[in-house]
Design a protein around this motif. Structure first.
Motif, short mmCIF file in Angstrom:
data_model
loop_
_atom_site.label_atom_id
_atom_site.label_comp_id
_atom_site.label_asym_id
_atom_site.label_seq_id
_atom_site.Cartn_x
_atom_site.Cartn_y
_atom_site.Cartn_z
N SER A 139 0.82 -1.22 0.00
CA SER A 139 0.00 0.00 0.00
C SER A 139 0.85 1.27 0.00
N PHE A 140 2.07 1.16 0.52
CA PHE A 140 2.90 2.38 0.60
C PHE A 140 3.73 2.60 -0.67
N LEU A 141 3.60 1.73 -1.64
CA LEU A 141 4.35 1.91 -2.88
C LEU A 141 3.36 2.25 -3.99
N ASP A 142 3.81 3.06 -4.94
CA ASP A 142 2.89 3.41 -6.02
C ASP A 142 3.06 2.48 -7.22
N ARG A 143 3.91 1.49 -7.09
CA ARG A 143 4.09 0.54 -8.18
C ARG A 143 4.49 -0.82 -7.63
#
Ligand SMILES: Nc1ncnc2c1ncn2[C@@H]1O[C@H](COP(=O)(O)OP(=O)(O)OP(=O)(O)O)[C@@H](O)[C@H]1O
Ligand code: SF4
Ligand SMILES: [Mg+2]
Lengths: 260, 349
Positions: free
Chosen positions: B76-80
């Motif tokens: 959830s804390f990464l955009d990819r």
């Protein structure tokens, strides 16, 4: 002097005495705190560490007197170790099968390649592995549990009279744990091997051991028939151990302090 | 439902070659699961079923011969996707957003350097504090974990096993990461120390509000710490449910066996380990990988591998004998494709 291990007193750990009878093979569990000297005790029994005081006799002989290579080999053939952390027991740069072959060569007299491989395979099969799976692999290429089983297989190759197993099942799942402790039982009952079973796992100790010795800070705090000691502990430390055991039934109410 | 980690169709194999013989160890095969925020998701399974490999894969800690061959990993804390991050982004992420507590903790605590250096290396870059303020923060954190600040000047081997694990927990939580991965963190400890260390992990996880994947083969530990449980067998997930449901009412024959084999003090009935050899992941059995050892195996079990199928809310099982809803995986995949095609066709009408 029928003692397999007789009248043992160690002072480095404080005044521990017990003996196992050669005529009556048994599984002798040693339970205690991490760092309470269990591994030290194991190493003394294996004659890789000398007690600062006291004597360990194997079949009547003071093991500290074994000096020559032949005597040492003879002793090692009969008394085999299984260590706690297989990742430390195996050299990371050495292929695991080499250990098995070396045991087959030195302790079981298999000088030909075919004999060595057959002996290794047979021992590995007793612990649910096979030479095909282990051959050519380095320690890091096996899982923790596989490596521990390979260590047990190695110990079985020389048909020892005594196995000193330091936490042999801490890395493996319940099912395999039962297979291994059942194997210990078979070794005791059919091959008349005695086993010093050092463990944290009170439930398997209860399940297979004849006698148990509870250690805290290098001292023996309680000893006796395993089932009696573990179901009706007397010493406060044994009581604490019992109370700290986690159980699958805790799923209804976690046993951890502060947990909901 | 707020998802912290979503893993889809993850596949990671060890690809080795010994003297020209290629070997493919299928340690993680088509694993799909998700972990909710603030949840502790437990993973259990027999020795060598691929638990640690799965952990390495979702921690982006793989190196040859291990290779990720397919699937996606989204935090959830990464955009990819995790594997779309470059080395810099990974370094930025580690410890701050994602941290690990491993068995023996020797891999994080450098054996030849004092504990202080590990904190400096891993945590300091993320906290953006001046050195002295940083160590004040670390000391306060150690204090919360009931550790004396003197551990900072110790070498790892000078600490007891339990102490070392506490330090590893401190290191893994000091930056308050969103996600913590634990692999057998208490396996080497005695029961008394184990209980303390587990309580500490739980306490920190609650305080920070992290999500967690907790791997151990020990179901009694899961009973005390995991909210949900995934059971792995031979590189695949074979059952999933709330820890309570799995322990009280296991469905997959492997899980049933695992739970029946648990020894208890006071119980002297003979217990058996699974018969038959554990499968070799270099040459796994066809169809359901459990079939050579399964008391219920049928013809279809040898032919096609069963889809991990949702049988009740929150409960997935991969076994034909459990429910007729369980289909061979290839058919389930084809059916999914067909429904998708139907939907797009309907959209065009
Ligand atoms: N570097 C490697 N090269 C080849 N095979 C490997 C390597 N590391 C692990 N394996 C194999 O991958 C499989 C899965 O291993 P893994 O360590 O993930 O198991 P695990 O479930 O964590 O087991 P345990 O409970 O014993 O720790 C095993 O068959 C192991 O032999
Ligand atoms: S699918 Fe078949 S072999 Fe696999 S667990 Fe179920 S009954 Fe057993
Ligand atoms: Mg592992």
């Amino acid at each position: 002097m029928g003692g397999l291990l007789g009248r043992t007193r160690f002072a480095a750990i404080d005044d521990v005495s017990f003996s196992l009878e050669a005529a009556r093979p048994e599984i002798f569990a040693i339970i205690g705190e991490s760092g309470s000297g269990k591994t030290t005790l194991a190493r003394m029994i294996l004659n890789t560490l000398a007690p600062s005081k006291g004597i360990i006799r194997f079949l009547g002989e003071d093991i500290s007197r074994f000096r020559g290579r032949r005597e040492q080999l003879q002793f090692m053939r009969k008394v085999q170790p299984i260590f706690q952390n297989p990742f430390e027991a195996f050299n990371p740069l050495k292929r695991v099968d080499r250990y098995l072959f070396a045991s087959a060569y030195h302790f079981a007299g298999h000088h030909g390649r075919a004999g060595r491989e057959a002996a290794a395979d047979e021992a590995l099969k007793k612990v649910g592995l096979s030479l095909a799976e282990v051959k050519g692999r380095f320690p890091h290429e096996l899982s923790g549990g596989q490596l521990q089983r390979a260590a047990i297989a190695r110990a079985l190759i020389s048909s020892p009279a005594l196995i000193v197993a330091d936490e042999p099942v801490s890395m493996v799942d319940a099912s395999l744990r039962m297979s291994i402790v059942n194997l210990f039982k078979t070794l005791r009952d059919e091959l008349r091997v005695s086993i010093i079973y050092i463990t944290h796992d009170l439930a398997t100790a209860y399940y297979i051991s004849d006698r148990v010795l509870i250690m805290q800070k290098g001292k023996v705090v309680e000893t006796g028939p395993a089932r009696q000691v573990l179901s009706n502990p007397q010493h406060p430390y044994t009581v604490l151990l019992r109370e700290s055991i986690l159980s699958p039934d805790d799923v209804d109410k976690s046993h951890l302090a502060g947990a909901a | 439902m707020d998802v912290a980690l979503s893993v889809r169709d993850l596949r990671a194999y060890y690809l080795t070659s010994h003297f020209g013989v290629e070997r493919e160890v299928r340690a993680v095969d088509d694993i799909t699961l998700s972990v909710e925020k603030k949840e502790i998701y437990g993973i259990a399974g027999e020795s060598s079923c691929g638990k640690s490999t799965f952990i390495r894969t979702i921690a982006a800690a793989i190196r040859p011969p291990l290779r990720v061959l397919g699937g996606s990993i989204r935090y959830s804390f990464l955009d990819r996707d995790l594997y779309d991050l470059d080395e810099r982004a990974l370094t930025e992420m580690r410890w701050k957003h994602l941290s690990c507590i491993l068995q023996g903790s020797m891999n994080v605590l450098n054996p030849v350097r004092r504990v202080r250096e590990s904190f400096k290396d891993f945590a300091s870059p993320h906290m953006g504090l001046a050195r002295s303020v940083f160590f004040d923060a670390v000391k306060a954190h150690l204090n919360r974990l009931r550790l004396s600040p003197t551990v900072l000047s110790a070498f790892p081997h000078e600490l007891s096993g339990g102490m070392r694990q506490r330090v590893a927990i401190a290191l893994a939580t000091v930056c308050r990461p969103e996600f913590i991965i634990a692999d057998e963190p208490t396996t080497a400890l005695d029961v008394v120390v184990q209980k303390d260390v587990l309580a500490l992990i739980l306490e920190m996880q609650r305080e920070i509000g992290s999500s967690m994947i907790f791997v151990t083969h020990d179901l009694t530990v899961h009973a005390n710490i995991s909210n949900r449980l995934g059971i792995m067998y031979a590189g695949r997930l074979v059952e999933e449910g709330s820890t309570r449901d799995i322990l009280r009412d296991p469905m997959h024959p492997y899980t049933r066996h695992l739970i029946a084999s648990l020894p208890r003090i006071g119980d002297v009935t003979p217990k058996k380990g699974l018969s038959g050899a554990p499968p070799s992941l270099a040459d796994p059995p066809s169809g359901c990988r459990f079939h050579p050892r399964c008391p219920l195996a049928m013809d279809i079990c040898r032919q096609a591998h069963p889809e991990l199928t949702a049988l009740a809310p929150g409960r997935r099982v991969a076994c034909y004998a459990v429910s007729p809803l369980v289909q061979p995986a290839h058919e389930a995949a084809a059916a999914r494709k067909a429904t998708k095609a139907d939907k797009s066709a309907a959209f065009l009408q």
